[in-house]
Design an enzyme around this catalytic site. Structure first.
Site, PDB file in Angstrom:
ATOM      1  N   ASP A 472       0.747  -1.198   0.101  1.00  0.00           N
ATOM      2  CA  ASP A 472       0.014  -0.076  -0.115  1.00  0.00           C
ATOM      3  C   ASP A 472       1.072   1.156   0.071  1.00  0.00           C
ATOM      4  O   ASP A 472       2.164   1.299   0.460  1.00  0.00           O
ATOM      5  CB  ASP A 472      -0.940  -0.153   1.169  1.00  0.00           C
ATOM      6  CG  ASP A 472      -2.530   0.551   0.907  1.00  0.00           C
ATOM      7  OD1 ASP A 472      -2.282   1.456   0.183  1.00  0.00           O
ATOM      8  OD2 ASP A 472      -3.176   0.330   1.807  1.00  0.00           O
ATOM      9  N   ASP A 541     -10.531   1.954  -3.522  1.00  0.00           N
ATOM     10  CA  ASP A 541     -11.197   1.741  -2.427  1.00  0.00           C
ATOM     11  C   ASP A 541     -12.590   1.930  -2.391  1.00  0.00           C
ATOM     12  O   ASP A 541     -13.265   1.369  -1.324  1.00  0.00           O
ATOM     13  CB  ASP A 541     -10.671   2.884  -1.506  1.00  0.00           C
ATOM     14  CG  ASP A 541      -9.380   2.551  -0.768  1.00  0.00           C
ATOM     15  OD1 ASP A 541      -8.989   1.258  -0.897  1.00  0.00           O
ATOM     16  OD2 ASP A 541      -8.862   3.114   0.119  1.00  0.00           O
TER      17      ASP A 541
HETATM   18  C1  DGJ Z   1      -5.969   1.630   1.729  1.00  0.00           C
HETATM   19  C2  DGJ Z   1      -6.256   0.536   0.959  1.00  0.00           C
HETATM   20  O1  DGJ Z   1      -6.703   0.776  -0.188  1.00  0.00           O
HETATM   21  C3  DGJ Z   1      -7.363  -0.384   1.542  1.00  0.00           C
HETATM   22  O2  DGJ Z   1      -7.710  -1.458   0.993  1.00  0.00           O
HETATM   23  C4  DGJ Z   1      -6.592  -0.997   3.251  1.00  0.00           C
HETATM   24  O3  DGJ Z   1      -5.596  -1.740   2.805  1.00  0.00           O
HETATM   25  C5  DGJ Z   1      -6.230   0.292   3.895  1.00  0.00           C
HETATM   26  N1  DGJ Z   1      -5.542   1.285   3.022  1.00  0.00           N
HETATM   27  C6  DGJ Z   1      -5.384  -0.080   5.015  1.00  0.00           C
HETATM   28  O4  DGJ Z   1      -4.808   0.910   5.611  1.00  0.00           O
END
Ligand code: DGJ
Length: 722
Positions: A472, A541
């Site tokens: 991430d 997301d």
């Molecule tokens: C942002 C990501 O896009 C989510 O899927 C998740 O992994 C969160 N971060 C976790 O902090």
């Protein structure tokens, strides 16, 4: 096929694409970029006339000006008043007049140093043009590689300082193409956080249109790519050119219609936060740009771009390897998990046939929320209730693979790492910090930081049987000021990217059997540079099925479905609060790389059975989606109430149709399928109905939906005879 040099012409022939360049007394001119031409006889006269206010170099010839010529790079400051591709500070000015000195045909691969490069170029040829600016004593080496299996040319440049003084690069774009005067549209994939890759189509008019990022990453709101299309071009008709950059940092992609209606396309590193000091004897390589061409509309362009990514960008061992159906605990638990919750989730998931469990954020250090602990990559055994290796073996025993979330490029101020190395964060003296998600970015321009991350992550992967990593990156870069002087600071953004690529190349090569998925709050860094090392990217997301339609649809313009993570999540959806049927959520996620992200223990038996059926179905149709050809049938951006996408692989076809809102009358939708064999007979699964390919393509499938919002249908056909 390949490269031919004939008199003053250079032919770069890829499959179905020719680029023809001219060496006009040392000037590099672009004669043609489009459908194959084997022999060029200068039928296509270049604009040459005495044009007011356009400078010439020769007082005896007022008709030849750089301002009116179609070029492919590099003369700057001598009367071409369009956006220059290169700006180099030397001798108190930034003039450069590169002239072709030498040309070579190479039958070996040349890589842009330290940057992502396409692979499998063994059977390709490369044209190397060496240009020189005598005054500054700079050499510009331009590489054009033509592919036999794709209408694609890849290109980058290397600038070599042959002088005995330092020069400073302020702009050095990867590619520039001047296209003939015509009526064009420009297509870009834009949006924002949680609505990435939305298709935008605009008319190209006089002036400049630019898509760019100065975020330190390619970003949610733009993609490092532009598609130039004839105004009349549609899915099946017309010429189109996709220009893409294999780079994940700051970029610019420009389209400029000149006073003479010619159109200059260019792409490369952005001007913001960029300068590069080039000492005597040093060279600077630009990121690789890709130009893909279609003579038959946007569907063909997309299919060619998608195949190129699978054949030449994704790691070979994953490009055609079916991807596991996963369950991720993020939207199921967020930070609030313990041994029992994880165990119940993995029990349920394994019963439903899910193949990979991903433990998301919160498994390390003091990470109970998103305010702390990034950088402290020690397993919190108290929280997960055991050693990480025990959790992994438990998941393996349940018949699933194990995946883990990391965010290595970041540091929280409240972390042991920051307490030990506060200077490792990107920051400027006397300016404090700018926070985003309460975190800072580690300075990957510093080799010490990269070496540290290599060691930490290598240990994690070497000491645990991890099958998958979700990597991430949850903020963009600000407060850039780590350099010892102004120029060193201006080099930081590109050096960061070189550090990032060094890190991920090392890890993905050393742990080549681990599947890496890139994420940046969803699709905040979803580009070809990332895809070279990460065969999957979490598209957004936003997991709401209806919001996902334009995001996933836009991605298909350039990227293969196999790269695109798509999950079924809870209803009401956590981001949009929308209630959608499980069936629709399944159908939409099945148009990507399929998975789940919800608390299975909260579902009814009926819902669990439905999920089991979805999982079984996806296992059967997975090759059609992950390795098939894709046809966009209804565009959710223009036809805002519906979307339809078709996948074809060998003898099987899958069509997904989604209608967003109910309509008062029953309105029929006719879907004319594409890419089938006219004479073949196809059976619709779950029925005895058979159709000829001709019927499905020319009469079409008639769809009538019941009343109700957010409904979908999936049609799965298999060819039964020819
Ligand atoms: C942002 C990501 O896009 C989510 O899927 C998740 O992994 C969160 N971060 C976790 O902090």
């Amino acid at each position: 096929m390949g490269i031919i040099i004939e008199d003053r012409l250079y032919y770069v022939h890829a499959k179905g694409l020719s680029m023809i360049l001219e060496n006009r007394d040392g000037d590099l001119l672009l004669k043609h970029l489009g459908k194959s031409i084997k022999k060029y006889n200068f039928s296509n006269t270049i604009f040459e006339k005495d044009h007011a206010f356009s400078a010439t170099q020769n007082p005896d010839d007022r008709t030849y000006s750089y301002d009116t010529q179609r070029q492919a790079f590099g003369v700057h400051g001598f009367g071409d008043f369009r956006h220059p591709s290169i700006k180099i500070e030397h001798d108190n000015n930034e003039l450069t007049h590169f002239k072709i000195k030498e040309s070579q045909i190479l039958d070996y691969e040349v890589d842009a140093k330290g940057l992502p490069n396409p692979h499998s170029r063994e059977e390709t040829e490369t044209l190397l043009l060496i240009l020189e600016d005598e005054v500054s004593e700079l050499e510009l080496r331009i590489y054009y590689t033509a592919y036999e299996d794709s209408p694609t040319i890849s290109t980058f440049t290397s600038l070599v300082n042959k002088s005995n003084q330092e020069v400073v690069i302020h702009r050095d774009l990867s590619a520039m193409f001047d296209m003939p005067a015509s009526s064009y549209d420009i297509i870009s994939l834009q949006g924002a956080y949680a609505r990435e890759k939305t298709l935008r189509r605009r008319k190209v008019d006089q002036g400049m249109f630019s898509v760019f990022s100065n975020r330190g990453a390619s970003g949610h709101s733009q993609t490092p790519a532009i598609i130039l299309a004839e105004t009349l071009a549609n899915e099946d008709y017309g010429e189109a050119w996709a220009l893409q950059l294999m780079y994940s940092g700051n970029f610019q992609a420009n389209v400029e219609k000149s006073q003479l209606n010619e159109v200059r396309m260019s792409i490369g590193i952005a001007d913001d936060n960029f300068s590069w000091r080039l000492k005597p004897g040093e060279s600077f390589d630009t990121p690789v740009a890709l130009l893909t061409y279609s003579d038959k509309g946007l569907t063909k362009l997309s299919q060619e771009s998608q195949s190129f990514v699978q054949n030449h960008i994704m790691a070979k061992n994953f490009a055609y390897e079916k991807r596991p159906i996963l369950i991720n605990n993020w939207e199921a638990t967020y930070f609030d998990f313990d041994k029992e919750k994880l165990s119940s989730l993995t029990d349920e998931a394994s019963k439903l046939g899910i193949e990979l469990f991903v433990l998301d954020d919160g498994w390390f250090g003091n990470r109970f929320d998103d305010n702390r602990a990034l950088g402290d990559w020690q397993v919190n055994e108290e929280k997960i209730g055991c050693k990480l290796s025990e959790l992994i073996s438990d998941v393996h025993k349940k018949g699933m693979k194990f995946g883990l979330w990391v965010e290595p490029e970041m540091i929280s101020v409240d972390s042991d790492l920051y307490r030990k190395h506060p200077d490792w964060a990107i920051q400027a003296p006397k300016r404090g910090h700018s926070y985003s998600r309460n975190q800072l970015v580690l300075n990957l321009a510093n080799p010490e930081v990269v070496a540290y991350l290599k060691e930490i992550l290598d240990d994690l992967l070497s000491n645990h049987d991890i099958d998958y990593i979700k990597w991430d990156y949850n903020r963009n870069i600000t407060n850039i000021g780590n350099g010892k002087d102004y120029l060193e600071t201006m080099e930081q953004s590109h050096k960061y990217m070189l550090g990032f690529y060094d890190l991920v190349k090392y890890l993905t090569e050393k742990h080549s059997d681990v599947l890496f998925e890139s994420c940046s709050g969803g699709g905040g860094r979803n580009d070809l540079g990332v895809m070279r090392y990460f065969p999957q990217v979490w598209a957004s997301d936003n997991t709401d099925a209806i919001s996902r339609l334009p995001i996933q649809y836009g991605s298909t313009f350039l990227y293969p479905t196999i790269s695109m993570g798509a999950h079924v999540s809870a209803s009401p959806n956590h981001q949009m609060k929308r209630v959608t049927p499980l069936k629709t959520r399944g159908h939409v996620a099945m148009m990507g790389n399929f998975g789940y992200e919800l608390d299975l223990s909260k579902l009814s038996e009926e819902e669990k059975n439905e999920i089991k059926e979805q999982v079984n179905l996806y296992k059967e149709i997975r090759p059609i989606i992950q390795f098939g050809r894709q046809y966009r049938l209804i565009n959710p951006v223009e036809e805002t109430n519906e979307v339809a996408v078709e996948f074809v692989k060998d003898d099987r076809i899958l069509v997904t149709y989604v209608r967003k809102l109910s309509t008062i009358e029953e309105i029929e939708t006719t879907l004319k399928l594409k890419g089938l064999e006219e004479e073949s007979i196809y059976r619709l699964h779950g029925t005895n109905k058979v159709y000829s390919g001709a019927e499905l393509m020319y009469a079409g499938l008639t769809i009538v939906m019941n009343g109700g919002d957010f409904l979908s249908k999936q049609y799965y056909f298999t060819k039964i005879e020819a």
